[in-house]
Design an enzyme around this catalytic site. Sequence first.
Site, PDB file in Angstrom:
ATOM      1  N   PHE A 138      15.028   6.450  -7.517  1.00  0.00           N
ATOM      2  CA  PHE A 138      16.320   6.652  -7.878  1.00  0.00           C
ATOM      3  C   PHE A 138      16.582   5.901  -9.238  1.00  0.00           C
ATOM      4  CE2 PHE A 138      20.831   6.656  -8.731  1.00  0.00           C
ATOM      5  CZ  PHE A 138      21.057   8.122  -8.551  1.00  0.00           C
ATOM      6  N   ASP A 223      13.285  -2.034 -11.478  1.00  0.00           N
ATOM      7  CA  ASP A 223      14.494  -1.524 -11.405  1.00  0.00           C
ATOM      8  C   ASP A 223      15.161  -2.427 -10.013  1.00  0.00           C
ATOM      9  OD1 ASP A 223      16.988  -0.347 -10.482  1.00  0.00           O
ATOM     10  OD2 ASP A 223      16.485   1.599 -10.951  1.00  0.00           O
ATOM     11  N   LYS A 252      24.931  -3.284 -10.082  1.00  0.00           N
ATOM     12  CA  LYS A 252      25.507  -3.105  -8.821  1.00  0.00           C
ATOM     13  C   LYS A 252      26.294  -4.568  -8.424  1.00  0.00           C
ATOM     14  CE  LYS A 252      23.273   0.674  -6.505  1.00  0.00           C
ATOM     15  NZ  LYS A 252      24.269   1.483  -6.410  1.00  0.00           N
TER      16      LYS A 252
HETATM   17  N1  PMP Z   1      18.996   2.233 -10.131  1.00  0.00           N
HETATM   18  C1  PMP Z   1      18.742   2.006  -8.562  1.00  0.00           C
HETATM   19  C2  PMP Z   1      17.555   1.640  -7.654  1.00  0.00           C
HETATM   20  C3  PMP Z   1      20.035   2.580  -7.950  1.00  0.00           C
HETATM   21  O1  PMP Z   1      20.165   2.476  -6.612  1.00  0.00           O
HETATM   22  C4  PMP Z   1      21.076   3.024  -8.432  1.00  0.00           C
HETATM   23  C5  PMP Z   1      22.380   3.299  -8.073  1.00  0.00           C
HETATM   24  N2  PMP Z   1      22.282   3.944  -6.720  1.00  0.00           N
HETATM   25  C6  PMP Z   1      20.997   3.124  -9.904  1.00  0.00           C
HETATM   26  C7  PMP Z   1      19.959   2.815 -10.640  1.00  0.00           C
HETATM   27  C8  PMP Z   1      22.119   3.565 -10.859  1.00  0.00           C
HETATM   28  O2  PMP Z   1      22.987   2.701 -11.054  1.00  0.00           O
HETATM   29  P1  PMP Z   1      24.556   3.332 -11.628  1.00  0.00           P
HETATM   30  O3  PMP Z   1      25.197   4.032 -10.472  1.00  0.00           O
HETATM   31  O4  PMP Z   1      25.397   1.798 -11.619  1.00  0.00           O
HETATM   32  O5  PMP Z   1      24.209   3.883 -12.849  1.00  0.00           O
END
Ligand code: PMP
Length: 396
Positions: A138, A223, A252
Amino acid sequence: MNSQQWIEKSDNYIMKTYGRYPIVPVRGEGCRLWDADGKEYLDFLGGVAVNNLGHCHPKVVAALQKQAGELLHCSNYYQIPQQIELAELLCNHSFADKAFFCNSGAEANEAAIKLARKYSRDTYGPQRYEIITAAESFHGRTMATVSATGQEKVQRFFDPLLHGFTHVPFNDAAALEAAVTPNTCAIMLEPIQGEGGVNVPSPGYFQEVRRICDQHGLLLIFDEVQVGMGRTGKLFAYEHFDVVPDIMTLAKALAGGAPIGTMLAADKYAAAFTPGTHGSTFGGNPLVCAAAIATVRTILEDGILNRTEEIGEYLLGELETLGKKYSFVKEVRGIGLMIGMSLEIPGAEIVKKGHECGVLLNVTHDTVLRFVPPLVVTKQEINLMIELLDGIFAKI
Ligand code: PMP
Protein backbone atom coordinates in the site's frame (compact mmCIF):
# COMPACT_ATOMS: atom_id res chain seq x y z
CA MET A 1 -24.28 16.87 20.15
CA ASN A 2 -23.84 13.15 20.87
CA SER A 3 -22.01 10.62 18.69
CA GLN A 4 -25.15 9.45 16.88
CA GLN A 5 -26.10 13.00 15.97
CA TRP A 6 -22.59 13.68 14.63
CA ILE A 7 -22.69 10.49 12.57
CA GLU A 8 -26.04 11.50 11.03
CA LYS A 9 -24.71 14.97 10.26
CA SER A 10 -21.54 13.46 8.79
CA ASP A 11 -23.65 11.39 6.41
CA ASN A 12 -25.21 14.64 5.18
CA TYR A 13 -21.98 16.49 4.52
CA ILE A 14 -18.93 14.21 4.31
CA MET A 15 -18.12 12.05 1.28
CA LYS A 16 -18.05 8.35 2.09
CA THR A 17 -14.48 7.48 1.24
CA TYR A 18 -13.02 5.58 4.19
CA GLY A 19 -14.99 2.74 5.74
CA ARG A 20 -15.40 4.50 9.10
CA TYR A 21 -15.98 2.95 12.49
CA PRO A 22 -19.05 4.49 14.21
CA ILE A 23 -17.03 6.35 16.85
CA VAL A 24 -16.64 10.13 17.16
CA PRO A 25 -13.42 10.86 19.07
CA VAL A 26 -13.23 14.37 20.48
CA ARG A 27 -10.32 14.24 22.92
CA GLY A 28 -7.14 12.24 23.40
CA GLU A 29 -4.37 11.86 25.92
CA GLY A 30 -1.58 9.26 25.79
CA CYS A 31 -3.20 5.91 24.91
CA ARG A 32 -6.74 7.07 25.76
CA LEU A 33 -9.44 8.60 23.59
CA TRP A 34 -12.87 9.91 24.55
CA ASP A 35 -15.83 10.08 22.19
CA ALA A 36 -18.61 12.66 21.93
CA ASP A 37 -20.68 10.66 24.46
CA GLY A 38 -17.84 10.75 27.01
CA LYS A 39 -17.03 7.05 26.55
CA GLU A 40 -13.36 6.21 27.15
CA TYR A 41 -11.34 4.00 24.80
CA LEU A 42 -7.96 2.33 25.10
CA ASP A 43 -6.29 3.06 21.79
CA PHE A 44 -4.41 0.17 20.20
CA LEU A 45 -4.64 1.69 16.74
CA GLY A 46 -3.00 5.07 17.34
CA GLY A 47 -4.51 6.65 14.25
CA VAL A 48 -3.01 3.70 12.30
CA ALA A 49 0.52 4.25 13.55
CA VAL A 50 0.25 8.04 13.60
CA ASN A 51 0.21 8.77 17.32
CA ASN A 52 3.55 7.20 18.21
CA LEU A 53 4.03 9.56 21.16
CA GLY A 54 0.43 9.18 22.28
CA HIS A 55 -2.37 11.67 21.80
CA CYS A 56 -1.52 15.31 22.46
CA HIS A 57 2.03 14.74 23.71
CA PRO A 58 2.84 17.86 25.79
CA LYS A 59 6.09 18.60 23.92
CA VAL A 60 4.34 18.43 20.54
CA VAL A 61 1.44 20.55 21.77
CA ALA A 62 3.85 23.15 23.19
CA ALA A 63 5.80 23.30 19.91
CA LEU A 64 2.58 23.78 17.92
CA GLN A 65 1.30 26.47 20.28
CA LYS A 66 4.57 28.39 20.19
CA GLN A 67 4.91 28.18 16.41
CA ALA A 68 1.25 29.12 15.82
CA GLY A 69 1.94 32.47 17.46
CA GLU A 70 5.02 33.16 15.32
CA LEU A 71 4.47 32.10 11.70
CA LEU A 72 2.03 29.68 10.11
CA HIS A 73 2.98 29.60 6.49
CA CYS A 74 5.24 31.20 3.92
CA SER A 75 6.07 29.66 0.49
CA ASN A 76 8.97 30.21 -1.90
CA TYR A 77 11.50 31.68 0.55
CA TYR A 78 14.38 30.35 2.56
CA GLN A 79 13.05 31.83 5.80
CA ILE A 80 11.78 28.60 7.27
CA PRO A 81 14.43 27.58 9.81
CA GLN A 82 12.13 24.88 11.22
CA GLN A 83 12.17 23.07 7.87
CA ILE A 84 15.94 23.26 7.58
CA GLU A 85 16.40 22.10 11.16
CA LEU A 86 14.04 19.15 10.65
CA ALA A 87 15.85 18.13 7.46
CA GLU A 88 19.18 18.26 9.31
CA LEU A 89 17.79 16.14 12.13
CA LEU A 90 16.39 13.47 9.78
CA CYS A 91 19.51 13.39 7.59
CA ASN A 92 21.83 13.17 10.60
CA HIS A 93 19.94 10.11 11.82
CA SER A 94 19.55 8.29 8.50
CA PHE A 95 21.41 7.40 5.29
CA ALA A 96 19.94 10.48 3.59
CA ASP A 97 21.58 13.76 2.59
CA LYS A 98 18.58 15.84 1.52
CA ALA A 99 14.86 16.15 2.29
CA PHE A 100 11.77 17.28 0.39
CA PHE A 101 8.69 18.08 2.49
CA CYS A 102 5.02 17.62 1.65
CA ASN A 103 1.78 16.87 3.51
CA SER A 104 1.04 13.14 3.43
CA GLY A 105 2.39 9.68 2.78
CA ALA A 106 0.93 9.50 -0.71
CA GLU A 107 2.52 12.81 -1.61
CA ALA A 108 5.89 11.65 -0.25
CA ASN A 109 5.65 8.52 -2.43
CA GLU A 110 4.64 10.62 -5.44
CA ALA A 111 7.81 12.63 -4.89
CA ALA A 112 9.87 9.44 -4.64
CA ILE A 113 8.41 8.11 -7.89
CA LYS A 114 9.06 11.41 -9.66
CA LEU A 115 12.63 11.66 -8.34
CA ALA A 116 13.45 8.07 -9.34
CA ARG A 117 12.06 8.63 -12.83
CA LYS A 118 13.81 11.98 -13.24
CA TYR A 119 17.18 10.62 -12.09
CA SER A 120 16.88 7.55 -14.34
CA ARG A 121 15.76 9.59 -17.33
CA ASP A 122 18.66 12.03 -16.88
CA THR A 123 21.13 9.14 -16.49
CA TYR A 124 19.86 6.45 -18.87
CA GLY A 125 17.23 8.04 -21.16
CA PRO A 126 13.44 8.48 -21.27
CA GLN A 127 12.52 4.80 -21.66
CA ARG A 128 13.79 4.02 -18.16
CA TYR A 129 10.71 4.64 -16.03
CA GLU A 130 9.35 1.28 -14.80
CA ILE A 131 9.03 0.69 -11.09
CA ILE A 132 8.62 -2.71 -9.45
CA THR A 133 6.52 -2.85 -6.27
CA ALA A 134 5.07 -5.66 -4.18
CA ALA A 135 1.74 -7.46 -4.34
CA GLU A 136 -0.40 -6.47 -1.33
CA SER A 137 1.65 -3.30 -0.84
CA PHE A 138 0.00 0.00 0.00
CA HIS A 139 1.51 3.31 -1.08
CA GLY A 140 -1.40 5.78 -1.08
CA ARG A 141 -4.56 6.99 -2.80
CA THR A 142 -3.31 9.41 -5.45
CA MET A 143 -3.17 8.09 -9.01
CA ALA A 144 0.56 7.31 -9.09
CA THR A 145 0.50 5.72 -5.64
CA VAL A 146 -2.69 3.77 -6.43
CA SER A 147 -0.82 2.45 -9.48
CA ALA A 148 2.15 1.56 -7.28
CA THR A 149 -0.09 -0.14 -4.71
CA GLY A 150 -0.41 -3.91 -5.08
CA GLN A 151 -4.07 -4.26 -4.04
CA GLU A 152 -6.87 -4.68 -6.56
CA LYS A 153 -9.46 -3.30 -4.12
CA VAL A 154 -7.57 0.01 -4.07
CA GLN A 155 -7.10 0.14 -7.84
CA ARG A 156 -10.50 -0.92 -9.19
CA PHE A 157 -12.75 1.81 -10.61
CA PHE A 158 -9.80 4.08 -11.48
CA ASP A 159 -8.58 2.82 -14.84
CA PRO A 160 -6.48 3.69 -16.66
CA LEU A 161 -3.80 3.45 -14.02
CA LEU A 162 -0.42 5.07 -14.47
CA HIS A 163 1.74 3.15 -16.93
CA GLY A 164 4.96 1.49 -15.77
CA PHE A 165 4.29 -0.36 -12.51
CA THR A 166 4.94 -4.09 -12.10
CA HIS A 167 3.90 -6.02 -9.00
CA VAL A 168 5.71 -9.08 -7.67
CA PRO A 169 5.12 -11.19 -4.52
CA PHE A 170 6.64 -9.64 -1.38
CA ASN A 171 9.58 -11.45 0.18
CA ASP A 172 10.52 -13.26 -3.06
CA ALA A 173 13.84 -12.02 -4.42
CA ALA A 174 13.81 -14.41 -7.40
CA ALA A 175 10.44 -13.06 -8.58
CA LEU A 176 11.77 -9.55 -8.19
CA GLU A 177 14.86 -10.23 -10.25
CA ALA A 178 12.82 -11.94 -12.95
CA ALA A 179 10.66 -8.81 -13.28
CA VAL A 180 13.60 -6.46 -13.97
CA THR A 181 13.68 -5.20 -17.58
CA PRO A 182 16.05 -2.79 -19.35
CA ASN A 183 13.42 -0.11 -18.62
CA THR A 184 13.25 -0.66 -14.86
CA CYS A 185 14.39 2.34 -12.84
CA ALA A 186 13.48 1.50 -9.24
CA ILE A 187 12.17 -1.00 -6.70
CA MET A 188 9.75 0.40 -4.13
CA LEU A 189 8.91 -1.60 -0.99
CA GLU A 190 7.60 -1.26 2.53
CA PRO A 191 10.22 -2.73 4.92
CA ILE A 192 7.27 -4.41 6.69
CA GLN A 193 3.96 -4.42 4.83
CA GLY A 194 1.29 -2.63 6.84
CA GLU A 195 -2.05 -2.68 5.00
CA GLY A 196 -0.99 -5.97 3.37
CA GLY A 197 -1.34 -7.74 6.74
CA VAL A 198 1.79 -6.90 8.80
CA ASN A 199 4.14 -8.98 6.66
CA VAL A 200 7.71 -9.20 7.92
CA PRO A 201 10.34 -10.22 5.33
CA SER A 202 12.69 -13.17 5.86
CA PRO A 203 16.28 -12.52 6.92
CA GLY A 204 18.43 -11.92 3.85
CA TYR A 205 15.58 -10.74 1.61
CA PHE A 206 16.61 -7.10 1.61
CA GLN A 207 20.30 -7.95 1.03
CA GLU A 208 19.17 -9.72 -2.13
CA VAL A 209 16.97 -6.76 -3.09
CA ARG A 210 19.96 -4.42 -2.59
CA ARG A 211 22.16 -6.69 -4.71
CA ILE A 212 19.56 -6.71 -7.52
CA CYS A 213 19.37 -2.92 -7.39
CA ASP A 214 23.15 -2.52 -7.49
CA GLN A 215 23.57 -5.05 -10.27
CA HIS A 216 20.96 -3.42 -12.52
CA GLY A 217 21.49 0.22 -11.55
CA LEU A 218 18.08 0.54 -9.86
CA LEU A 219 17.09 2.87 -7.04
CA LEU A 220 15.83 1.25 -3.87
CA ILE A 221 12.90 3.18 -2.39
CA PHE A 222 11.63 2.33 1.08
CA ASP A 223 8.13 3.44 2.05
CA GLU A 224 8.49 3.91 5.82
CA VAL A 225 5.24 5.85 6.11
CA GLN A 226 3.72 3.30 8.50
CA VAL A 227 6.78 1.67 10.05
CA GLY A 228 9.09 4.67 10.48
CA MET A 229 9.50 7.02 13.45
CA GLY A 230 10.26 4.47 16.13
CA ARG A 231 7.33 2.13 15.47
CA THR A 232 9.62 -0.92 15.30
CA GLY A 233 11.99 0.10 18.11
CA LYS A 234 14.44 1.77 15.73
CA LEU A 235 13.94 5.23 14.28
CA PHE A 236 13.59 3.67 10.80
CA ALA A 237 12.59 0.07 10.11
CA TYR A 238 15.29 -0.43 7.47
CA GLU A 239 17.84 -0.39 10.33
CA HIS A 240 16.61 -3.87 11.34
CA PHE A 241 17.49 -5.36 7.99
CA ASP A 242 21.11 -4.32 7.53
CA VAL A 243 20.29 -2.59 4.27
CA VAL A 244 20.49 1.02 3.10
CA PRO A 245 17.96 2.42 0.61
CA ASP A 246 18.54 5.31 -1.83
CA ILE A 247 15.23 7.03 -1.11
CA MET A 248 12.91 6.81 1.90
CA THR A 249 9.48 8.25 2.55
CA LEU A 250 7.97 9.19 5.91
CA ALA A 251 4.64 10.68 7.00
CA LYS A 252 2.05 9.56 9.60
CA ALA A 253 3.93 9.69 12.94
CA LEU A 254 6.58 12.21 11.88
CA ALA A 255 4.85 15.27 13.33
CA GLY A 256 3.10 13.68 16.31
CA GLY A 257 -0.36 13.89 14.69
CA ALA A 258 0.07 16.99 12.50
CA PRO A 259 -0.11 16.41 8.72
CA ILE A 260 3.30 16.02 7.10
CA GLY A 261 5.20 13.91 4.60
CA THR A 262 8.82 13.79 3.54
CA MET A 263 10.93 12.16 0.89
CA LEU A 264 14.59 11.73 1.85
CA ALA A 265 17.35 10.81 -0.58
CA ALA A 266 21.08 10.39 -0.99
CA ASP A 267 22.73 13.39 -2.68
CA LYS A 268 23.43 11.51 -5.90
CA TYR A 269 19.67 11.14 -6.52
CA ALA A 270 18.41 14.28 -4.76
CA ALA A 271 20.35 16.38 -7.29
CA ALA A 272 17.88 15.28 -10.00
CA PHE A 273 15.31 17.70 -8.56
CA THR A 274 16.19 21.16 -9.80
CA PRO A 275 14.18 24.39 -9.36
CA GLY A 276 10.78 24.05 -11.05
CA THR A 277 10.69 20.23 -11.13
CA HIS A 278 8.58 19.59 -8.04
CA GLY A 279 6.86 21.37 -5.17
CA SER A 280 4.03 21.65 -2.64
CA THR A 281 2.46 24.85 -1.28
CA PHE A 282 2.18 23.73 2.32
CA GLY A 283 5.08 21.26 2.24
CA GLY A 284 7.46 21.86 5.13
CA ASN A 285 5.48 24.72 6.61
CA PRO A 286 6.82 25.94 9.96
CA LEU A 287 3.83 24.73 11.97
CA VAL A 288 4.18 21.03 11.15
CA CYS A 289 7.96 21.20 11.08
CA ALA A 290 7.99 22.59 14.63
CA ALA A 291 5.76 19.67 15.66
CA ALA A 292 8.01 17.21 13.81
CA ILE A 293 11.20 18.55 15.41
CA ALA A 294 9.60 18.11 18.85
CA THR A 295 8.47 14.60 17.87
CA VAL A 296 11.83 13.42 16.54
CA ARG A 297 13.72 14.89 19.51
CA THR A 298 11.33 13.29 21.98
CA ILE A 299 11.65 9.89 20.27
CA LEU A 300 15.44 10.15 20.34
CA GLU A 301 15.92 11.75 23.76
CA ASP A 302 13.20 10.24 25.94
CA GLY A 303 14.27 6.60 25.61
CA ILE A 304 11.29 5.82 23.37
CA LEU A 305 13.19 3.46 21.06
CA ASN A 306 14.52 1.13 23.77
CA ARG A 307 11.17 1.24 25.47
CA THR A 308 9.37 0.30 22.24
CA GLU A 309 11.61 -2.69 21.73
CA GLU A 310 10.98 -3.88 25.28
CA ILE A 311 7.24 -3.24 25.44
CA GLY A 312 6.84 -4.60 21.90
CA GLU A 313 8.35 -7.91 22.99
CA TYR A 314 5.99 -7.95 25.94
CA LEU A 315 2.93 -7.33 23.75
CA LEU A 316 4.08 -9.94 21.21
CA GLY A 317 4.58 -12.49 24.02
CA GLU A 318 1.18 -11.77 25.56
CA LEU A 319 -0.54 -12.07 22.17
CA GLU A 320 1.27 -15.35 21.48
CA THR A 321 0.14 -16.75 24.82
CA LEU A 322 -3.42 -15.64 24.09
CA GLY A 323 -3.22 -17.04 20.55
CA LYS A 324 -2.27 -20.52 21.83
CA LYS A 325 -5.62 -20.70 23.66
CA TYR A 326 -7.68 -20.28 20.49
CA SER A 327 -7.53 -22.54 17.46
CA PHE A 328 -8.67 -19.78 15.07
CA VAL A 329 -5.46 -17.79 15.74
CA LYS A 330 -2.89 -18.72 13.10
CA GLU A 331 0.17 -16.58 13.85
CA VAL A 332 1.42 -13.55 15.75
CA ARG A 333 4.17 -11.59 14.01
CA GLY A 334 5.85 -8.22 14.01
CA ILE A 335 8.72 -6.08 15.24
CA GLY A 336 8.51 -3.55 18.07
CA LEU A 337 4.97 -2.18 18.27
CA MET A 338 4.06 -3.14 14.71
CA ILE A 339 2.27 -6.40 15.40
CA GLY A 340 -0.24 -8.50 13.52
CA MET A 341 -2.27 -11.51 14.64
CA SER A 342 -3.47 -13.53 11.66
CA LEU A 343 -6.76 -15.39 12.06
CA GLU A 344 -8.57 -18.14 10.24
CA ILE A 345 -11.72 -16.02 10.43
CA PRO A 346 -12.54 -12.43 9.38
CA GLY A 347 -11.53 -9.94 12.07
CA ALA A 348 -14.28 -7.33 11.58
CA GLU A 349 -16.59 -8.71 14.27
CA ILE A 350 -13.75 -8.84 16.82
CA VAL A 351 -12.93 -5.22 16.10
CA LYS A 352 -16.60 -4.27 16.56
CA LYS A 353 -16.79 -6.13 19.88
CA GLY A 354 -13.55 -4.43 20.95
CA HIS A 355 -15.12 -1.05 20.34
CA GLU A 356 -18.11 -2.01 22.46
CA CYS A 357 -15.74 -3.02 25.28
CA GLY A 358 -13.78 0.24 24.95
CA VAL A 359 -10.66 -0.95 23.14
CA LEU A 360 -9.77 0.39 19.71
CA LEU A 361 -8.55 -2.44 17.51
CA ASN A 362 -8.16 -2.70 13.79
CA VAL A 363 -8.17 -5.39 11.14
CA THR A 364 -6.10 -5.23 8.00
CA HIS A 365 -6.21 -7.51 4.98
CA ASP A 366 -9.54 -8.86 6.34
CA THR A 367 -8.08 -11.46 8.70
CA VAL A 368 -5.14 -9.79 10.45
CA LEU A 369 -5.72 -7.95 13.71
CA ARG A 370 -3.23 -5.09 13.78
CA PHE A 371 -1.80 -3.75 17.02
CA VAL A 372 -0.12 -0.36 16.59
CA PRO A 373 -0.70 1.45 19.90
CA PRO A 374 1.15 4.63 20.84
CA LEU A 375 4.75 3.77 21.76
CA VAL A 376 4.10 5.06 25.27
CA VAL A 377 1.62 2.25 25.97
CA THR A 378 2.14 0.70 29.43
CA LYS A 379 2.16 -2.92 30.57
CA GLN A 380 -1.02 -2.26 32.54
CA GLU A 381 -2.74 -1.03 29.38
CA ILE A 382 -1.51 -4.06 27.46
CA ASN A 383 -2.78 -6.37 30.22
CA LEU A 384 -6.18 -4.69 30.11
CA MET A 385 -6.40 -5.02 26.33
CA ILE A 386 -5.37 -8.71 26.47
CA GLU A 387 -8.02 -9.37 29.14
CA LEU A 388 -10.72 -7.71 27.01
CA LEU A 389 -9.56 -9.56 23.88
CA ASP A 390 -9.55 -12.87 25.76
CA GLY A 391 -13.17 -12.17 26.75
CA ILE A 392 -14.10 -11.44 23.13
CA PHE A 393 -12.25 -14.52 21.78
CA ALA A 394 -13.92 -16.76 24.38
CA LYS A 395 -17.36 -15.92 22.94
CA ILE A 396 -16.45 -16.80 19.33
N1 PMP B 1 2.36 4.23 2.56
C1 PMP B 1 2.03 3.38 3.55
C2 PMP B 1 2.94 2.23 3.85
C3 PMP B 1 0.85 3.58 4.27
O1 PMP B 1 0.51 2.71 5.25
C4 PMP B 1 0.02 4.68 3.97
C5 PMP B 1 -1.26 4.95 4.73
N2 PMP B 1 -1.91 3.86 5.26
C6 PMP B 1 0.42 5.53 2.93
C7 PMP B 1 1.59 5.28 2.26
C8 PMP B 1 -0.42 6.73 2.56
O2 PMP B 1 -0.28 7.73 3.49
P1 PMP B 1 -1.31 8.96 3.51
O3 PMP B 1 -2.65 8.41 3.91
O4 PMP B 1 -0.73 9.92 4.50
O5 PMP B 1 -1.33 9.51 2.13
